[in-house]
Design an enzyme around this catalytic site. Sequence first.
Site, PDB file in Angstrom:
ATOM      1  N   GLU A  55     -13.818 -69.094   0.836  1.00 32.24           N
ATOM      2  CA  GLU A  55     -13.822 -69.857  -0.117  1.00 32.24           C
ATOM      3  C   GLU A  55     -14.678 -71.137  -0.165  1.00 32.24           C
ATOM      4  OE1 GLU A  55      -9.625 -70.780  -0.483  1.00 32.24           O
ATOM      5  OE2 GLU A  55      -9.203 -68.748  -1.095  1.00 32.24           O
ATOM      6  N   HIS A  61      -7.736 -70.727  -5.871  1.00 31.96           N
ATOM      7  CA  HIS A  61      -6.807 -71.092  -4.835  1.00 31.96           C
ATOM      8  C   HIS A  61      -6.086 -72.155  -5.483  1.00 31.96           C
ATOM      9  CE1 HIS A  61      -5.677 -70.273  -0.583  1.00 31.96           C
ATOM     10  NE2 HIS A  61      -4.680 -70.763  -1.082  1.00 31.96           N
TER      11      HIS A  61
END
Length: 310
Positions: A258, A276
Amino acid sequence: MTTIAVTPRGFRQTAGRHQALLAEHGLTPRYPAVDRPLTGDELAELVTGCSAAIVGLDEVGPAVLATDTLRAVVRFGSGVDNVDLDAARRHGVLVARTPGANAVSVAELTIALIFAVARRVTSLDRSVRHGSWRRVPGFELAGRRLGIVGLGVVGREVASRAAALGLEVVAFDPVASEAQVPLVEFDELLTTSDIISIHCPLTDSTADMFGEAALRAMRPGSVLVNTARGGIVDEAALAAVLREGHLSGAALDCFAREPLSDSELIGLDNIILTPHCAGTTQEAVERAGVTAVQEVLRALAGEPLHHRVA
């Protein structure tokens, strides 16, 4: 004044009681200059001279935990897979977390993603924006089976909401001693569920739990949702089964790396991707933030931590 490092973006960007607590107790926050999880080296530099750290998905490795002044690390969330617990013990750094603070928020986004995949909300939105009025049929949730992987706090919140929507709910959780829904073996959950939702931690036993074999064992046309941790799902294998149409859709809120970039998933129309953010609501941020600051205060005062993991 005592300086503590604070990295979670939600903590920094959402006003609330959690920020007021810092000032009330003479804690000066040191924030990073970048708007993403920090590498180990970046976090080590940030925590230098700090007495404690409240962290998000940053890499909390040995270099961070060896910092001379650091006494405690509090994970802003429930998972601690990004924290080297062995190194924390070696260096005498206390580690705590904020379990359950974002459970409702994660559960609500999970249900929203299930609805969005079932009714093809994002693809229909894109279609209308491009001038089309084509209606692609979705499917109703009522009467379908939802298989939950991990019946912890979040899994239970999802189960209660799903049952209210008319879904038949089953779960797989090898450590659950009791449950409000039927517990089944993993293989049965894969082959009989119309929708599977992941709510387990990332551990050695759950890493790549949804690899190619598990994904191909899922019922044809079923849906996979992951709002737990990246690394539980093999993203390349998921892209393959989505392209082939073995799964009708998927939704991921977390990824092995990420921010997400250079991924086969990005070009697929039958997957929803979110950054997220399942636990990022005003209410969840404040709950987790207050718990995190309180744990820091206990650690600095030499008091027992309520949510200690190391």
